[in-house]
Design a protein around this motif. Structure first.
Motif, PDB file in Angstrom:
ATOM      1  N   ARG A   1       8.134  11.713  -2.856  1.00 30.84           N
ATOM      2  CA  ARG A   1       8.908  10.495  -3.106  1.00 30.84           C
ATOM      3  C   ARG A   1      10.331  10.847  -3.549  1.00 30.84           C
ATOM      4  O   ARG A   1      11.303  10.218  -3.119  1.00 30.84           O
TER       5      ARG A   1
ATOM      6  N   LYS B   1       8.250   5.885   5.826  1.00 25.81           N
ATOM      7  CA  LYS B   1       7.045   5.217   5.315  1.00 25.81           C
ATOM      8  C   LYS B   1       7.359   4.366   4.078  1.00 25.81           C
ATOM      9  O   LYS B   1       6.810   3.282   3.909  1.00 25.81           O
TER      10      LYS B   1
ATOM     11  N   LYS C   1       7.006   0.260   3.600  1.00 25.81           N
ATOM     12  CA  LYS C   1       6.007  -0.086   2.563  1.00 25.81           C
ATOM     13  C   LYS C   1       4.612   0.430   2.919  1.00 25.81           C
ATOM     14  O   LYS C   1       3.595  -0.265   2.725  1.00 25.81           O
TER      15      LYS C   1
ATOM     16  N   ASN D   1       1.614   3.652   2.609  1.00 27.16           N
ATOM     17  CA  ASN D   1       1.101   4.568   1.593  1.00 27.16           C
ATOM     18  C   ASN D   1       1.502   5.993   1.973  1.00 27.16           C
ATOM     19  O   ASN D   1       0.965   6.559   2.929  1.00 27.16           O
TER      20      ASN D   1
ATOM     21  N   GLU E   1      -1.315   8.719   2.013  1.00 23.42           N
ATOM     22  CA  GLU E   1      -2.323   8.700   3.082  1.00 23.42           C
ATOM     23  C   GLU E   1      -1.736   9.279   4.370  1.00 23.42           C
ATOM     24  O   GLU E   1      -0.896   8.660   5.007  1.00 23.42           O
TER      25      GLU E   1
ATOM     26  N   GLN F   1      -1.311   4.249  10.233  1.00 24.27           N
ATOM     27  CA  GLN F   1      -0.857   3.102   9.440  1.00 24.27           C
ATOM     28  C   GLN F   1       0.165   2.301  10.248  1.00 24.27           C
ATOM     29  O   GLN F   1       0.853   2.855  11.108  1.00 24.27           O
TER      30      GLN F   1
END
Length: 571
Positions: free
Chosen positions: A180, A245, A249, A251, A254, A259
């Motif tokens: 992050r 990602k 929004k 995860n 994951e 996704q």
């Protein structure tokens, strides 16, 4: 490049005329212009450069409007030679600041590329520094900056300059907080923004970000064809994908499961809706972003490429009070846009329309649109059961995916609803055999299906540079062109690259075939005739194939024979 500076209209109104062209072409909104004018009153400066800095007008739109208003050629800085002209008396700083670069010299004149040729200061400075008349051509601001960097800097691209300031990976890639932090660093944010901005400049429909063992590959789909772009270095793979990602929004912890998400962005004055899909691959997650430019989509059959000869038959089926109309073709062939265009034509105050889609691509006033959510049990079939109790007149189903959905759609058509949907098949006749393969009973098919439209998208020629040439006897024989033009010389067209369209193509148009269910076809379906026989019966009743529609458009100069062969199976 043959316009001297003295010949250019450098009146103060040049800026205003360019702004007027941008407004007229829909490249600039009145509200955005009002904001920029208010800011200009406070800060001063050029209105056009302010619009660019605020991201309200894209570089390409700006350049095209300048070229049109000042009657100057628009050229690509990428086509310039490897080495700069000798003895340029201008500094790299001046050229970067004023977006102007000399590219060639002749007796008594110097040719320059300028992003703002309406600005008298920069061109007058070049004239004084060189002692020669200045002949200007228009180029994109970013391309001029890249050319100055290539000739007089360290040879870096815009991405290269960002990457120099980015941190290498290091640390644990399984640590979510570390990922992050990496994804939130300014260079990574600027890098992802640059990739999306490039896609807007190229008018791309998709961005593919694909990790491989030794590199991260970025590709753009422009007019249906993938082309590779400049890629970030491998050590930033995890950071770049995590940044996308976070924006969507999703995860970021994951990485084992696919996704889906979406990003709403404003880039260069355009409201963009990006649909994001990630799937795990051997070397990391592959990300594809589909760009939906809500402002440029126009629901108009003629703009889509439907001809005046074809439209009456299609409209006749569209006006039926009940039954099923299917649109078929592979992914990315424009099926959904065709259905939206049909819905906007049917959208009247007296009619209730409900759609079930996955995802809802465009929102249309007056239509009830339901987003399918299979993860909570709201799939097409379940949504359809509820829809029928909502008393609709017209139902649109995003896709006939399974027998259950097809059965409920057929029941809806039998009980007086008009049902529109899409199906993945290669041609119109294949739509019937596909439904039979799914397990739909033949008698139900014949009593509900009104028509099946199959379509593909072909690239359109950029008309100002397309080259017209007489067709050779071999081409006339091979493609049976005399069937389409019985007498006179037959002409075809070639794509020629230019600054407006480097490939020679600009935008896409549809080629279509439309099978209308009649008694002969119904009898053939009841005895489970093959696809070839169904197609022949439809052609006997007046259907022209996608190949034939494409050849007609090639003869009319809208596209090339090569494009038609690329997307049709008659090749």
């Amino acid at each position: 490049m043959n316009t001297a500076v003295d010949d250019i209209d450098l009146a103060p109104s040049a800026d205003e005329r360019i702004v007027a062209v941008l407004l007229e072409k829909g490249r600039l909104k009145d509200a955005d212009l009002g904001r920029a004018r208010r800011l200009q009153d406070e800060t001063g400066g050029s209105l056009l450069s302010l619009l660019g800095r605020l991201g309200l007008v894209s570089e390409r739109d700006h350049a095209e409007a300048c070229a049109a208003v000042l009657d100057l050629p628009l050229v690509s800085a990428k086509d310039m030679p490897e080495m700069p002209p000798e003895g340029t008396p201008l500094t790299a700083r001046f050229m970067t600041q004023f977006h102007v670069v000399p590219v060639a010299e002749g007796d008594g004149h110097v040719d320059v590329l300028a992003a703002d040729p309406q600005d008298p200061y920069a061109l007058e400075a070049v004239r004084l520094a060189t002692g020669k008349d200045v002949r200007a051509s228009v180029a994109l601001r970013s391309e001029i900056a890249g050319l100055v960097e290539r000739w007089y800097g360290q040879g870096r691209s815009a991405m290269g300059a960002i990457v120099e300031t980015a941190e290498g990976d290091g640390g644990d890639m399984d640590d979510v907080e570390h990922l992050r932090d990496l994804a939130s660093e300014a260079p990574v944010i600027r890098l992802v923004n640059l990739v999306i901005q490039r896609a807007v400049e190229l008018r791309a429909s998709d961005i593919h970000v694909e990790p491989f063992e030794n590199r991260l590959k970025v590709r753009y789909r422009v007019d249906g064809v993938l082309e590779e772009g400049e890629s970030p270095p491998t050590n930033l793979t995890a950071a770049v994908i995590s940044r996308i990602k976070i924006m969507a929004k999703l995860n970021i912890a994951e990485r084992r499961l696919p996704q889906d998400g979406r990003i709403m962005l404003r880039v260069q004055g355009k409201e963009l809706d990006l649909r994001v899909s990630t799937v795990p691959t051997a070397h990391g997650e592959s990300v594809v972003m589909r760009l939906l430019d809500r402002e440029t989509v126009v629901f108009d059959f003629h703009r889509l490429g439907f001809t005046d000869e074809f439209l009456p038959r299609f409209n006749h089926v569209l006006q039926q009070p009940h039954g099923i109309l299917l649109v078929t073709g592979p992914t990315g062939s424009g099926k959904t846009t065709t259905l939206y265009t049909a819905l906007s034509k049917l959208n009247q105050p007296a009619v209730k329309i409900i759609t079930v889609e996955d995802p809802v691509e465009y929102q249309i006033e007056g239509i009830n649109q339901i987003q399918a959510k299979p993860q909570i049990g709201l799939d097409f079939a379940n949504a359809l059961r509820s829809i029928v109790r909502q008393d609709p007149d017209i139902i649109m189903i995003g896709e006939m995916r399974d027998l259950e959905t097809a059965r409920i759609a057929i029941q809806s058509a039998l009980t007086g609803h008009l049902v529109l949907s899409t199906l993945h098949t290669n041609n119109a006749a294949g739509g019937i055999t596909r439904m039979l393969d799914m397990g739909v009973e033949d008698y139900l098919l014949t009593s509900t299906i009104n028509g099946i439209l199959a379509q593909r998208l072909v690239r359109k020629l950029e008309p100002t540079h397309a080259e017209r040439y007489p067709a050779s006897p071999e081409e006339i024989g091979k493609f049976d062109l005399r069937r389409f033009q019985s007498e006179g010389e037959i002409f075809l067209y070639r794509a020629r690259g230019s600054a407006i369209a480097p490939t020679g193509y600009l935008g896409r148009t549809t080629i279509v075939e439309f099978l209308v269910m009649d008694d002969a076809l119904r009898r053939a379906v009841m005895r489970h005739a093959g696809m070839g026989e169904l197609e022949q019966l439809a052609r006997d009743a007046g259907m022209q194939t996608m190949y034939e529609d494409g050849i007609r458009k090639a003869l009319a100069g809208q596209t090339t024979i090569e494009e038609v062969l690329r997307v049709t199976e008659d090749a």
